[in-house]
Design a protein around this motif. Structure first.
Motif, PDB file in Angstrom:
ATOM      1  N   THR A 109      27.317  57.210  40.836  1.00 18.56           N
ATOM      2  CA  THR A 109      28.462  56.413  40.446  1.00 18.56           C
ATOM      3  C   THR A 109      29.099  56.948  39.186  1.00 18.56           C
ATOM      4  O   THR A 109      28.473  57.619  38.380  1.00 18.56           O
ATOM      5  CB  THR A 109      28.038  54.946  40.201  1.00 18.56           C
ATOM      6  OG1 THR A 109      27.129  54.921  39.117  1.00 18.56           O
ATOM      7  CG2 THR A 109      27.381  54.356  41.439  1.00 18.56           C
ATOM      8  N   PRO A 147      30.603  55.696  35.844  1.00 21.30           N
ATOM      9  CA  PRO A 147      30.657  54.488  35.027  1.00 21.30           C
ATOM     10  C   PRO A 147      32.019  54.255  34.404  1.00 21.30           C
ATOM     11  O   PRO A 147      32.263  53.196  33.845  1.00 21.30           O
ATOM     12  CB  PRO A 147      29.600  54.745  33.946  1.00 21.30           C
ATOM     13  CG  PRO A 147      29.531  56.226  33.832  1.00 21.30           C
ATOM     14  CD  PRO A 147      29.779  56.749  35.217  1.00 21.30           C
ATOM     15  N   THR A 200      37.230  49.642  39.348  1.00 25.78           N
ATOM     16  CA  THR A 200      37.042  49.427  40.774  1.00 25.78           C
ATOM     17  C   THR A 200      38.148  48.593  41.400  1.00 25.78           C
ATOM     18  O   THR A 200      38.242  48.503  42.612  1.00 25.78           O
ATOM     19  CB  THR A 200      35.707  48.712  41.021  1.00 25.78           C
ATOM     20  OG1 THR A 200      35.753  47.419  40.400  1.00 25.78           O
ATOM     21  CG2 THR A 200      34.546  49.511  40.448  1.00 25.78           C
ATOM     22  N   ARG A 213      28.119  48.834  34.973  1.00 25.58           N
ATOM     23  CA  ARG A 213      28.559  50.102  35.553  1.00 25.58           C
ATOM     24  C   ARG A 213      28.030  51.283  34.754  1.00 25.58           C
ATOM     25  O   ARG A 213      27.747  52.338  35.313  1.00 25.58           O
ATOM     26  CB  ARG A 213      30.095  50.153  35.613  1.00 25.58           C
ATOM     27  CG  ARG A 213      30.675  49.630  36.907  1.00 25.58           C
ATOM     28  CD  ARG A 213      32.140  50.004  37.014  1.00 25.58           C
ATOM     29  NE  ARG A 213      32.955  49.225  36.103  1.00 25.58           N
ATOM     30  CZ  ARG A 213      33.506  48.066  36.408  1.00 25.58           C
ATOM     31  NH1 ARG A 213      33.305  47.538  37.602  1.00 25.58           N
ATOM     32  NH2 ARG A 213      34.255  47.409  35.537  1.00 25.58           N
ATOM     33  N   PRO A 237      23.800  51.707  35.895  1.00 26.03           N
ATOM     34  CA  PRO A 237      23.565  51.261  37.275  1.00 26.03           C
ATOM     35  C   PRO A 237      22.083  51.086  37.571  1.00 26.03           C
ATOM     36  O   PRO A 237      21.230  51.766  37.005  1.00 26.03           O
ATOM     37  CB  PRO A 237      24.182  52.389  38.116  1.00 26.03           C
ATOM     38  CG  PRO A 237      24.192  53.585  37.220  1.00 26.03           C
ATOM     39  CD  PRO A 237      24.405  53.052  35.839  1.00 26.03           C
ATOM     40  N   PRO A 281      29.450  50.726  42.541  1.00 27.98           N
ATOM     41  CA  PRO A 281      29.487  51.182  41.142  1.00 27.98           C
ATOM     42  C   PRO A 281      28.305  50.702  40.303  1.00 27.98           C
ATOM     43  O   PRO A 281      28.088  51.215  39.200  1.00 27.98           O
ATOM     44  CB  PRO A 281      30.799  50.590  40.606  1.00 27.98           C
ATOM     45  CG  PRO A 281      31.606  50.268  41.815  1.00 27.98           C
ATOM     46  CD  PRO A 281      30.628  49.888  42.860  1.00 27.98           C
ATOM     47  N   PHE A 282      27.536  49.738  40.806  1.00 28.92           N
ATOM     48  CA  PHE A 282      26.478  49.139  40.002  1.00 28.92           C
ATOM     49  C   PHE A 282      25.081  49.589  40.422  1.00 28.92           C
ATOM     50  O   PHE A 282      24.086  49.092  39.891  1.00 28.92           O
ATOM     51  CB  PHE A 282      26.560  47.610  40.094  1.00 28.92           C
ATOM     52  CG  PHE A 282      27.911  47.063  39.746  1.00 28.92           C
ATOM     53  CD1 PHE A 282      28.288  46.892  38.423  1.00 28.92           C
ATOM     54  CD2 PHE A 282      28.831  46.736  40.733  1.00 28.92           C
ATOM     55  CE1 PHE A 282      29.535  46.402  38.099  1.00 28.92           C
ATOM     56  CE2 PHE A 282      30.084  46.250  40.417  1.00 28.92           C
ATOM     57  CZ  PHE A 282      30.445  46.085  39.094  1.00 28.92           C
TER      58      PHE A 282
END
Length: 695
Positions: free
Chosen positions: A29, A31, A35, A63, A66, A123-124
């Protein structure tokens, strides 16, 4: 792989090495991405800007850190937003049964997960291969650690009256003006090594505050930081510096955010995320000290110790010869002499912790904390706060439980404050099918329940003087429609801020989400709120009871025109009714255009809004896209237009520049705001810029 223990001292000794070394990117992802998610997408009833800010800030922090699903505990999974308790339980069982996850698409096999939900949580989360998990050595910390830097600034035009005073007035000591420049500035630096080690440092200066001068002689007005260390040993997590903490349903203790603070379509009211580090620049929403988490088998013990100075309004009692304070100041502004005089006047010490026992189908928790203040808290005596907390010390203890049986979940928490008052919240969740869920929630917070750090499902600003039933359900219908309904029936046994007698309130809501096809989505939302309030009749001393009600309608169309362009159109109407017979209307219309060229690392969001909300009670709030850790939630009040633009240009995964501008122009006023913030014009322009680096 055998894991070698390392001490905090050895880790700190390596800090000077890896701060100046390059590093490799690990994980799936980015950070620094925005989103598109906003508080509006969460669809719950609140217009509290502070609550919005804390929720979005925690999401931005999530974010940047994660959750590694290949090493996640149940507490780690609680940090993933947008998934409910059943989905979280199913995910934990899946990870325990099938082991290492290699792709996000594997999550489609988890009951209750679909492609839309997976894209929201992407994203997390991350998937670091277990075989690549390296021990913490100076060499590995320097080579494989990740550095993230954010630099941000912003200002607005025209200048307000606080910056326009004459030089001879500024020369007078204690004059009421803004001595600093009109630019806000902040920085954030984060270092992370897998999910084992994280270090964060941040600083913030608001517009109007001085820089290396006056009350800000060390540069920024506020600095914050943390060191977070996670292990797989008995001591699972240690945080030094700034952190948030919360357990259970948030009734006894929770300094984090809660999506269930206000009744709405969100049905996930369990808010406890345990201990989480934070580099928030907010001076009032985080604790500062040490937090530690121990685990042995099914038992988990968490302990916190926080000491911080807080802004407060002081009051001198001449007769009794002591100093007290009447309120905490949570704005964080230190611009004028008046604001600076309230800075860090009260010291606060908090000791607390939680003991939790987890089984296959249940969890039990005990939470307790004590708070000590350096001066007595004595709020101004009003009818509505006669039963509120006052004094220097308080102790609160509580117990929470969760019981799962197939598609049924029963949860609750009971809490007792030092004065003997007992509050309770309990809920029943049903999820017999991924296409249907329902919740029934009961809460009873007595008027004399005293807890400064309760952040749970409620309507009032504090968890007191409230007894209510909440019902909600969500169901998937034919033609790819989803219907959500909620109702909250609340009584207030004691007087409130605007009500001098016991009163009642009702909140209702309905939302229909129709996915017409892969490119078109239509959302209709209706909310109704009605609460009793005081009415002062002409030439009468006594208050009479009336109603303050509103109906709000929202229609929204989301259209993915192409892989490059998407549109969002919204119209919102609000009708407010106040006794006796006053009816006020407000409406908002806006159009969003999002462009993301396929061959350019560029994203642009444009919005044009038209609004007519003549009355304060008919104002409408709408979230705007903004740079990371900056939150734009304009209140559309008056008549006029607003245009805003957001642009982000990325160079690979290592460098990005974000720009945000917003222009509001009114047709019904020539003066904006009042006091030192007054602008003698019918327009206001906001500008923000952010530089993002990732090494």
């Amino acid at each position: 792989m055998k894991r070698h223990p390392h001490t905090i001292i050895k880790t700190a000794g390596c800090l000077l090495i890896f701060l100046f070394c390059s590093s490799l990117s690990i994980g799936q992802t980015d950070p620094f991405q925005w989103t598109g998610e906003s508080p509006d997408d969460l669809n719950w009833k609140t217009e509290n800007e502070g609550e919005y800010r804390q929720i979005m800030e925690e999401q931005d922090e999530s974010r940047s850190r994660p959750v590694d699903l290949n090493a996640a505990t149940q507490d780690d999974l609680a940090r993933i937003p947008y998934i409910n308790a059943f989905q979280r339980k199913n995910l934990f069982v899946y990870l325990a049964d099938y082991g290492e996850v290699f792709s996000i698409y594997e999550l489609l096999a988890v009951p209750g997960f679909d492609s839309a939900l997976i894209m929201r949580i992407n994203p997390f989360i991350c998937f670091n291969p277990v075989s690549h998990s390296l021990p913490m050595s100076c060499k590995n910390l320097a080579k494989y650690g990740k550095h993230q830097v954010l630099l941000q600034t912003g200002t607005s035009f025209p200048r307000s009256e606080g910056y326009r005073v004459a030089d001879e007035i500024k020369a007078k000591s204690g004059a009421n003006y803004y001595p600093g420049n009109p630019y806000g500035m902040s920085f954030r630096y984060t270092y992370s090594f897998y999910d084992k080690l994280a270090i964060g440092i941040s600083g913030d200066k608001d517009a109007g505050e001085q820089f290396f001068a006056g009350a800000q002689k060390y540069g920024m007005d506020t600095y914050s930081g943390y060191l977070s260390l996670s292990t797989r040993k008995t001591m699972k997590h240690l945080v030094l510096g700034n952190f948030r903490a919360g357990w259970g349903l948030g009734l006894t203790f929770n300094t984090g955010s809660s999506l269930g603070v206000y009744p709405g379509f969100n049905q996930e009211f369990t808010v406890g995320k345990g201990i989480t580090p934070s580099q928030s620049t907010s001076e009032s929403s985080v604790l500062r000290g040490i937090a530690v988490n121990f685990g042995y088998g099914r038992l988990t013990l968490s302990a916190i110790c926080s000491y911080r100075n807080r802004d407060a309004t002081m009051a001198k009692d001449v007769l009794n010869g002591f100093t007290s304070f009447s309120s905490f100041i949570e704005t964080g502004y230190h611009r004028t002499w008046s604001e600076i005089s309230k800075r860090k006047k009260i010291s606060e010490m908090i000791f607390g912790g939680n003991l939790n026992l987890r089984g296959n189908f249940f969890s039990l928790g005990l939470t307790a904390y004590s708070v000590s203040l350096s001066a007595p808290y004595q709020p101004k005596i009003q009818l509505y706060n006669l039963l509120a907390f006052s004094g220097q010390n308080n102790f609160v203890a509580g117990a929470d439980f969760n019981i799962f049986y197939r598609f049924v979940r029963l949860s609750g928490e009971v809490s007792r404050s030092a004065n003997g008052s007992v509050a309770i919240i309990t809920g029943l969740n049903l999820n017999p099918d991924p296409r249907f869920s329902a919740v029934l929630l009961y809460r009873n917070y007595p008027p004399d329940f005293q807890d400064l750090y309760s952040n749970c499902f409620r309507q009032n600003t504090i968890a007191a003087n409230e007894r209510a039933w909440f019902l909600g359900f969500s169901a998937s219908l034919p033609l790819q429609c989803n219907l959500s309904l909620y109702a909250d029936f609340c009584t207030f046994p004691w007087a409130k801020y605007t009500v001098s007698k016991p009163s009642e309130g009702t909140d209702l809501g309905a939302m229909l989400n129709w996915q017409m096809n892969s490119k078109l989505n239509l959302v209709f939302r209706y909310t109704y709120s009605c609460a009793e309030t005081d009415i002062i009749k002409a030439e009468e001393v006594l208050y009479d009871k009336g109603n303050d009600c509103y109906d709000a309608y929202r229609l929204e169309l989301n259209w993915t025109v192409s892989p490059v362009v998407s549109l969002q159109s919204r119209v919102e109407v609000k009708e407010t009714r106040q006794s006796p017979g006053a009816v006020m209307y407000g409406w908002l219309l806006f159009q969003d255009i999002t462009a993301k060229p396929l061959k350019l690392p560029l994203k642009i969001i444009l919005r044009y809004s038209v609004f007519d909300c003549k009355y304060y009670n008919s104002r409408i709030w709408a979230y705007e896209p903004d740079v990371l850790y900056a939150y734009s939630l304009p209140s559309y009040y008056g008549q006029g237009i607003r245009a805003c633009a957001f642009a982000k240009y990325s160079v690979g995964r290592h460098f990005a520049v974000c720009l945000k501008s917003g222009l509001t122009r009114y047709s019904d006023k020539n003066v904006i705001s009042s006091g030192l913030d007054q602008i003698n014009a019918d327009w206001k322009l906001d500008l923000d810029a952010q530089l993002q680096l990732r090494l």
